[in-house]
Each structure stands twice: as structure tokens, then as C-alpha cells.
Scaffold this motif. Sequence first.
Motif, PDB file in Angstrom:
ATOM      1  N   ARG A  73      -3.372  -0.524-193.416  1.00 15.11           N
ATOM      2  CA  ARG A  73      -4.280   0.345-194.156  1.00 15.11           C
ATOM      3  C   ARG A  73      -3.461   1.037-195.245  1.00 15.11           C
ATOM      4  NH1 ARG A  73      -6.149   1.003-188.778  1.00 15.11           N
ATOM      5  NH2 ARG A  73      -8.377   0.501-188.531  1.00 15.11           N
ATOM      6  N   GLY A  74      -3.553   0.506-196.458  1.00 15.61           N
ATOM      7  CA  GLY A  74      -2.744   1.050-197.543  1.00 15.61           C
ATOM      8  C   GLY A  74      -1.275   0.837-197.274  1.00 15.61           C
ATOM      9  N   LEU A  75      -0.519   1.929-197.270  1.00 18.71           N
ATOM     10  CA  LEU A  75       0.919   1.854-197.042  1.00 18.71           C
ATOM     11  C   LEU A  75       1.282   1.865-195.560  1.00 18.71           C
ATOM     12  CD1 LEU A  75       2.108   4.356-199.814  1.00 18.71           C
ATOM     13  CD2 LEU A  75       2.029   1.849-199.940  1.00 18.71           C
ATOM     14  N   VAL A  76       0.287   1.979-194.697  1.00 17.31           N
ATOM     15  CA  VAL A  76       0.540   2.164-193.262  1.00 17.31           C
ATOM     16  C   VAL A  76       0.218   0.876-192.500  1.00 17.31           C
ATOM     17  CG1 VAL A  76      -0.079   3.488-191.213  1.00 17.31           C
ATOM     18  CG2 VAL A  76       0.030   4.614-193.449  1.00 17.31           C
ATOM     19  N   ARG A  77       1.125   0.484-191.619  1.00 20.35           N
ATOM     20  CA  ARG A  77       0.885  -0.634-190.709  1.00 20.35           C
ATOM     21  C   ARG A  77       0.751  -0.102-189.287  1.00 20.35           C
ATOM     22  NH1 ARG A  77       5.175  -5.088-190.085  1.00 20.35           N
ATOM     23  NH2 ARG A  77       6.512  -3.276-190.289  1.00 20.35           N
ATOM     24  N   GLN A  78      -0.227  -0.619-188.559  1.00 27.29           N
ATOM     25  CA  GLN A  78      -0.294  -0.375-187.124  1.00 27.29           C
ATOM     26  C   GLN A  78      -0.027  -1.688-186.413  1.00 27.29           C
ATOM     27  OE1 GLN A  78      -3.423   2.129-185.206  1.00 27.29           O
ATOM     28  NE2 GLN A  78      -3.854   0.286-184.018  1.00 27.29           N
ATOM     29  N   ILE A  79       0.968  -1.673-185.543  1.00 30.36           N
ATOM     30  CA  ILE A  79       1.366  -2.858-184.795  1.00 30.36           C
ATOM     31  C   ILE A  79       1.031  -2.610-183.329  1.00 30.36           C
ATOM     32  CG2 ILE A  79       3.268  -4.389-184.195  1.00 30.36           C
ATOM     33  CD1 ILE A  79       4.741  -3.097-186.679  1.00 30.36           C
ATOM     34  N   HIS A  80       0.172  -3.432-182.772  1.00 33.29           N
ATOM     35  CA  HIS A  80      -0.332  -3.209-181.418  1.00 33.29           C
ATOM     36  C   HIS A  80       0.040  -4.401-180.548  1.00 33.29           C
ATOM     37  CE1 HIS A  80      -4.062  -1.817-178.883  1.00 33.29           C
ATOM     38  NE2 HIS A  80      -2.916  -1.606-178.276  1.00 33.29           N
ATOM     39  N   VAL A  81       0.717  -4.156-179.454  1.00 29.55           N
ATOM     40  CA  VAL A  81       1.062  -5.205-178.491  1.00 29.55           C
ATOM     41  C   VAL A  81       0.360  -4.878-177.184  1.00 29.55           C
ATOM     42  CG1 VAL A  81       2.898  -6.335-177.177  1.00 29.55           C
ATOM     43  CG2 VAL A  81       3.297  -5.675-179.562  1.00 29.55           C
ATOM     44  N   GLN A  82      -0.572  -5.735-176.781  1.00 29.89           N
ATOM     45  CA  GLN A  82      -1.285  -5.561-175.516  1.00 29.89           C
ATOM     46  C   GLN A  82      -0.807  -6.601-174.508  1.00 29.89           C
ATOM     47  OE1 GLN A  82      -5.338  -5.684-177.483  1.00 29.89           O
ATOM     48  NE2 GLN A  82      -5.738  -4.061-176.001  1.00 29.89           N
ATOM     49  N   GLY A  83      -0.763  -6.189-173.251  1.00 34.50           N
ATOM     50  CA  GLY A  83      -0.358  -7.119-172.198  1.00 34.50           C
ATOM     51  C   GLY A  83       1.092  -7.545-172.267  1.00 34.50           C
ATOM     52  N   GLY A  84       1.920  -6.769-172.919  1.00 33.44           N
ATOM     53  CA  GLY A  84       3.326  -7.123-173.073  1.00 33.44           C
ATOM     54  C   GLY A  84       4.076  -5.992-173.733  1.00 33.44           C
ATOM     55  N   PRO A  85       5.336  -6.245-174.127  1.00 35.43           N
ATOM     56  CA  PRO A  85       6.017  -7.530-174.099  1.00 35.43           C
ATOM     57  C   PRO A  85       6.197  -8.093-172.679  1.00 35.43           C
ATOM     58  CG  PRO A  85       7.218  -5.918-175.431  1.00 35.43           C
ATOM     59  CD  PRO A  85       6.187  -5.182-174.676  1.00 35.43           C
ATOM     60  N   LEU A  86       5.980  -9.384-172.558  1.00 36.85           N
ATOM     61  CA  LEU A  86       6.239 -10.064-171.297  1.00 36.85           C
ATOM     62  C   LEU A  86       7.693 -10.515-171.269  1.00 36.85           C
ATOM     63  CD1 LEU A  86       3.166 -12.450-170.842  1.00 36.85           C
ATOM     64  CD2 LEU A  86       3.715 -10.446-169.464  1.00 36.85           C
ATOM     65  N   LEU A  87       8.377 -10.224-170.182  1.00 32.88           N
ATOM     66  CA  LEU A  87       9.776 -10.636-170.050  1.00 32.88           C
ATOM     67  C   LEU A  87       9.895 -11.749-169.026  1.00 32.88           C
ATOM     68  CD1 LEU A  87      11.670  -7.215-170.030  1.00 32.88           C
ATOM     69  CD2 LEU A  87      10.868  -8.569-171.964  1.00 32.88           C
ATOM     70  N   GLN A 120      -1.244  -2.981-167.434  1.00 37.59           N
ATOM     71  CA  GLN A 120      -0.781  -3.189-166.066  1.00 37.59           C
ATOM     72  C   GLN A 120       0.053  -4.460-165.898  1.00 37.59           C
ATOM     73  OE1 GLN A 120      -4.882  -2.386-164.527  1.00 37.59           O
ATOM     74  NE2 GLN A 120      -3.808  -1.058-163.099  1.00 37.59           N
ATOM     75  N   ALA A 121       0.639  -4.928-167.000  1.00 36.48           N
ATOM     76  CA  ALA A 121       1.543  -6.079-166.931  1.00 36.48           C
ATOM     77  C   ALA A 121       2.995  -5.644-167.085  1.00 36.48           C
ATOM     78  CB  ALA A 121       1.186  -7.086-168.025  1.00 36.48           C
ATOM     79  N   GLU A 122       3.260  -4.341-166.978  1.00 39.24           N
ATOM     80  CA  GLU A 122       4.629  -3.866-167.188  1.00 39.24           C
ATOM     81  C   GLU A 122       5.543  -4.311-166.050  1.00 39.24           C
ATOM     82  OE1 GLU A 122       2.410  -0.446-165.164  1.00 39.24           O
ATOM     83  OE2 GLU A 122       2.039  -1.991-166.654  1.00 39.24           O
ATOM     84  N   SER A 123       6.814  -4.440-166.369  1.00 32.94           N
ATOM     85  CA  SER A 123       7.844  -4.769-165.396  1.00 32.94           C
ATOM     86  C   SER A 123       8.940  -3.720-165.522  1.00 32.94           C
ATOM     87  CB  SER A 123       8.419  -6.161-165.690  1.00 32.94           C
ATOM     88  OG  SER A 123       9.096  -6.153-166.941  1.00 32.94           O
ATOM     89  N   HIS A 311      -8.729   4.222-153.712  1.00 35.35           N
ATOM     90  CA  HIS A 311      -7.331   4.024-154.122  1.00 35.35           C
ATOM     91  C   HIS A 311      -7.247   4.082-155.639  1.00 35.35           C
ATOM     92  CE1 HIS A 311      -3.500   1.322-154.260  1.00 35.35           C
ATOM     93  NE2 HIS A 311      -3.247   2.583-154.510  1.00 35.35           N
ATOM     94  N   ALA A 312      -6.978   5.261-156.174  1.00 34.07           N
ATOM     95  CA  ALA A 312      -6.869   5.441-157.619  1.00 34.07           C
ATOM     96  C   ALA A 312      -5.492   4.991-158.095  1.00 34.07           C
ATOM     97  CB  ALA A 312      -7.097   6.898-157.994  1.00 34.07           C
ATOM     98  N   ALA A 313      -5.461   4.422-159.310  1.00 31.98           N
ATOM     99  CA  ALA A 313      -4.201   3.952-159.903  1.00 31.98           C
ATOM    100  C   ALA A 313      -4.244   4.190-161.402  1.00 31.98           C
ATOM    101  CB  ALA A 313      -3.983   2.469-159.608  1.00 31.98           C
ATOM    102  N   ALA A 314      -3.086   4.498-161.963  1.00 30.64           N
ATOM    103  CA  ALA A 314      -2.994   4.694-163.411  1.00 30.64           C
ATOM    104  C   ALA A 314      -2.951   3.343-164.113  1.00 30.64           C
ATOM    105  CB  ALA A 314      -1.747   5.501-163.751  1.00 30.64           C
ATOM    106  N   THR A 315      -3.619   3.244-165.257  1.00 29.85           N
ATOM    107  CA  THR A 315      -3.571   2.036-166.079  1.00 29.85           C
ATOM    108  C   THR A 315      -2.752   2.272-167.348  1.00 29.85           C
ATOM    109  OG1 THR A 315      -5.630   2.641-167.195  1.00 29.85           O
ATOM    110  CG2 THR A 315      -5.807   1.250-165.249  1.00 29.85           C
ATOM    111  N   GLY A 316      -2.194   3.437-167.479  1.00 30.09           N
ATOM    112  CA  GLY A 316      -1.363   3.782-168.637  1.00 30.09           C
ATOM    113  C   GLY A 316      -0.018   4.258-168.126  1.00 30.09           C
TER     114      GLY A 316
END
Length: 337
Positions: A73-87, A120-123, A311-316
Motif C-alpha cells: 500500500r504505497g510505500l508500505v509492504r505487509q508481509i504475512h506468513v500463515q501456518g509457518g515458517p515450517l521447519l 497452531q503449527a509452531e514448533s 479444554h481451552a487452548a490458545a491459538t496465538g
Amino acid sequence: MTRTKRETGMRVVAMDDVSSWDEAVWAQPRGTIFSASGWGRYKARRGVRVERLTILDERGSLAGLAQAQIRRRGLVRQIHVQGGPLLTEAGERRGETVVRSLLGHLAPGPLDLMIVDFKQAESPGALLGVLATGFRPVAARRQHTLEVDLTAGLDAVLAGADPRWRKALRRAERNPALSARFLDDPAERLAAFDQFAAMYASLKARKGFRTGFDCAAYRDIAAGDPRQPILEVREDGVPCLVRLLHLGRERCTAFFTAATERAGLNGAAYLAVWRCVRRAAEDGCRVFDLGGIDPVGNRGVFDFKRGFTRHAAATGPVWIYGRSRLVTAAAGAVLAR
């Protein structure tokens, strides 16, 4: 495009071959639809530039994968990685190096923002990687869900539900007008998704909520992906509920559900949850994720899900990175709402 980082010795290489990308994603224990090519195609249809990036070590072995969604958006970039980085197994031991290589390749500018949402794919290695490279965690109330542990067996799962929930399920199972089945035929899956889209639009109008999910852009992707089971519940032959799931190696997640007003009266919602839990167990999953909760914004759905499991769990959290403190502070405030 290939770029070598002298300080890490790793290379970041774009992978254009979709089949090879998906094969690499699903070879990882934490691979999900959010890192698979279908989700990238969906985002591209929404106007986002998608780069599928592999991180290779000094010997050329795969250390990590990241599907970067880039919007300018103009001079600004938004870089979004979902489900990763996968290692990979090799990359797990060098999580900081993998993330640092990825940052070096993407080269965020002074006003750019990078967001990592593991879904929820974090390692352990990936978490250490974002921490060590200066990413900041942002948590919100809505980043929570309810989970079902499938490892103890279905009898134990059902025994843990509230007695009133079990009674409602038994009533739905005895209702001869109700039928529920997972769809495999491509034409049936497309038709069910169209039913879902119509129900979803009606649901949004009734409930007055907003969502960025674009049914038209996702239609063929969902219908054509065997890792996204589609459950259809009918009453007297008429569809009244459609639920979309997505499957990983160990986790099955309720993705989206849409239903008519009849589904709240005839027990279809109870039947749908139980059939999905059974499907997850049959597919060898260890966890069934009910798909998120919002006790303040949607109390009715929260109470329904809580009747099945508590059984509550965080997704963030999500993780953000920017060179500007002002940019990261503003983004953090927005994402924490």
C-alpha cells in the motif's frame, strides 16, 4: 530468485512448482492448509502477491518453508506468513538461522510490517527463531479455541461432555429426518459448498457480523482438496448445515460452519460435531479443534461448544516484526483488539 546470506550460509529459493511445494509441506508433521498452495491461490485471488519460499542449508538440504503473502500500500509492504515458517527436522535445530535468512530475503523496509501467524503449527525451533530475531508477540481474546483430546478414545470423549449435550446428541441421532455424511464426489462437494455460501450469507445478515472470508474465491479450492472434508447435514432431504474441516497429520480443525435456522431446532449442530469428531479419530488425528471461541462476542456458540469440552487452548499469539517502533506499536494495538 535465489539470495545467499553470508551471515547464515543459507539460501532462500522460490519454488514455483505447486505439486513439489505441497509435497514438501505435507511431508512436515506440522503442515497445514495455511501453508499449502491452495491457501496461497485463494489469497492471490484476493489481490495478494504470494511467494512460496524454501530455505536451504549449506548442503542444499531443505531447512524450512514459508508461504509469504505480500501486499503493498504505497510505500508500505505487509508481509504475512500463515501456518509457518515450517521447519524440517534439520531446520528445527537452527530455527534462528532459518528465520534470519527469511528476513534477509524479504528485507522489510523502514515502514514495512511482517506478521507470522503459526495457526497452531509452531514448533520449538520456530518459536525460538521469531523470538531471537526480534519478533514481538501480540495476543487477543479471540485467539482461543476449545480442543478435544482424541487419544483416550471416543467413549471417553463423549463421557466428558455435559449430560445435557449428550442427551441432545442422542435425540438428534434418533431423529429419522436427519442424515449426515461426508462428501467425496466432486460435483456433490461443489453443490454443498454453494449451499454453504448461501447459508453463510444468510447467517451474516441474521447475526450482523463481518468476515473477510470470500466464498466465491475459495469455492473450487475447498471442493477440490481432499484434506478439507465437507460434511452435509440434511433434514427430510433438504440441506440444513454444511461444515468445512481441514486435516493435518495430528489435528483436525472445524474451519467454517453455516446452517439454516432449522439447524438450531432439530439437533443438526450436535450431530455435526459428533460426526466430525468421529471422522478425525478415524483419520488418526490426536486433537479435534472446535474452531475458535468468542465468549463475549458470540456467547451462544461458546456455550454450545463448552457443553462438549472445556479444554481451552490458545491459538496465538501472532508475531510481528518491523524496523519502526511506531509501525509495530500501531499494528500491535490493532491486532490485540
